[in-house]
Design an enzyme around this catalytic site. Structure first.
Site, PDB file in Angstrom:
ATOM      1  N   ARG A  64       0.835  -1.211   0.000  1.00  0.00           N
ATOM      2  CA  ARG A  64       0.000   0.000   0.000  1.00  0.00           C
ATOM      3  C   ARG A  64       0.864   1.255   0.000  1.00  0.00           C
ATOM      4  O   ARG A  64       0.593   2.213  -0.739  1.00  0.00           O
ATOM      5  CB  ARG A  64      -0.930  -0.018   1.217  1.00  0.00           C
ATOM      6  N   HIS A  68       0.784   4.031  -2.924  1.00  0.00           N
ATOM      7  CA  HIS A  68       0.400   5.413  -2.617  1.00  0.00           C
ATOM      8  C   HIS A  68       1.518   6.393  -2.954  1.00  0.00           C
ATOM      9  O   HIS A  68       1.250   7.509  -3.402  1.00  0.00           O
ATOM     10  CB  HIS A  68       0.009   5.546  -1.137  1.00  0.00           C
ATOM     11  N   ASN A  93      -3.846   8.961   2.986  1.00  0.00           N
ATOM     12  CA  ASN A  93      -2.551   8.518   3.494  1.00  0.00           C
ATOM     13  C   ASN A  93      -2.469   8.477   5.023  1.00  0.00           C
ATOM     14  O   ASN A  93      -1.452   8.051   5.579  1.00  0.00           O
ATOM     15  CB  ASN A  93      -1.432   9.430   2.975  1.00  0.00           C
ATOM     16  N   HIS A 191      -4.856  -6.695  -3.361  1.00  0.00           N
ATOM     17  CA  HIS A 191      -5.864  -6.953  -2.339  1.00  0.00           C
ATOM     18  C   HIS A 191      -5.931  -8.435  -1.978  1.00  0.00           C
ATOM     19  O   HIS A 191      -6.780  -8.835  -1.183  1.00  0.00           O
ATOM     20  CB  HIS A 191      -7.242  -6.479  -2.813  1.00  0.00           C
TER      21      HIS A 191
END
Length: 330
Positions: A64, A68, A93, A191
């Protein structure tokens, strides 16, 4: 007529490209630190392996963080910078974690190769190693290095797809980053591990689009299961596995695609991938193929080439949380 390349053939071609030593993205290349920090990958893996042995949750956290950081302003570790208006302060975030592990790895690198390895490359290498460890050693991909660290980090510039966006709108964002539709489906396959929390799916369980009913796209049995974990009036915000196949929920594999094909996707975008005309065939193929790990690695490498800074536009930080340059903005 389309030709379907076997998994073995795909892997052989991919590894052959790597062995040539010319596999590169922009200014990135394999072996970038061969002369300046020849043990960089061993140093990184040593720290990561030890950390993973006590906390397997680091894998989804780092996937992640990598996504990001790269997706908004390019892979330049700008997400790591502290500041009152830095990227860390942007809504999407606020729950990003994993910075402490990057600090630990960076300290080890600085102890061996002072001022040589960028924080951006550190993120890329740490993420690669955690993906591999979370796959049981089946998903190690080679990732070129040579990134420099960005000098700007502003919450106002964060631009990330949301879980309730349509497939077409989500793809427009990926397309701007020169990522294909297949890249998008593969990257959302991250995921396959990790969790979300009840607060992100309450609307799907109780009041989808103000209907006072659950999302009709979700398997009714899953709705019942999740309502037990996420009671309507509970003040708790429990964690929900993104991959609902329990034995596989902490393993990087293709189980996620099988789950969303069965209407057991947790986030709205997950379920949409399996039903939207743009992506449903890609999902079907990945659900039954045995080459997800290879292709996921390739998509991660491609993402890692977006928005890379060079020596003119970036720097090498000794601390990932603060810039060396006086004109840094965070």
């Amino acid at each position: 007529m389309a030709v379907k390349i076997s998994t073995i053939s795909t892997l052989i071609v991919f590894l052959a490209l790597l062995s040539l030593g010319h596999f590169s993205h922009g200014e990135l290349r394999l072996g970038f630190y061969n002369e300046t920090c020849p043990n960089v990958e061993q140093i990184v893996f040593g720290v990561v392996e030890k950390a993973f042995s006590t906390n397997s949750r680091l894998a989804p956290l780092m996937i992640r963080l990598y996504f990001h950081d790269c997706f908004s302003n390019g892979c330049d570790a700008s997400l790591l910078l502290d500041g009152t208006t830095s990227e860390k302060k942007a809504g999407p975030n606020l729950s990003v974690d994993g910075c402490a592990l990057i600090d630990t790895v960076k300290d080890a690198l600085e102890g061996n190769c002072t001022g040589v390895v960028s924080c951006a490359d550190t993120i890329a290498l740490v993420t690669r190693d955690l993906v591999n460890l979370a796959s049981g050693g089946k998903a190690r991909y080679e990732i070129p290095t040579g990134r420099f660290d960005g000098r700007e980090s502003l919450a106002s510039t964060v631009d990330l797809p949301g879980p309730q966006m349509s497939v077409s709108d989500t793809f427009k964002m990926f397309e701007k980053r020169k990522l294909s539709l297949t890249d998008m489906v593969l990257l959302l396959g991250g995921h396959t591990i990790g969790v979300t929390h009840c607060s992100f799916i309450m609307d799907r369980l109780y009041n989808f689009k103000n209907s006072q009913k659950p999302d009709p796209a979700m398997d009714p049995n899953l709705v019942k299961e999740l309502r037990l974990k996420c009671p309507k009036k509970s003040g708790q915000n429990g964690a929900i596995n993104l991959d609902q196949n329990v034995p596989s929920s902490d393993i990087v594999d293709a189980s996620y695609y099988k789950q969303i094909e069965s209407r057991r996707g947790i986030l709205q975008i997950d379920d949409q991938l399996a039903t939207d005309e743009m992506t449903k065939q890609i999902v079907k193929d990945l659900a039954v193929s045995n080459d997800f790990l290879v292709r996921f690695g390739q998509a991660m490498v491609k993402l890692g080439s977006f928005g890379v800074k060079d020596k003119d536009t970036g720097e090498i930080r000794t601390s990932c949380r603060s810039c060396k340059n006086l004109f840094c903005t965070a």
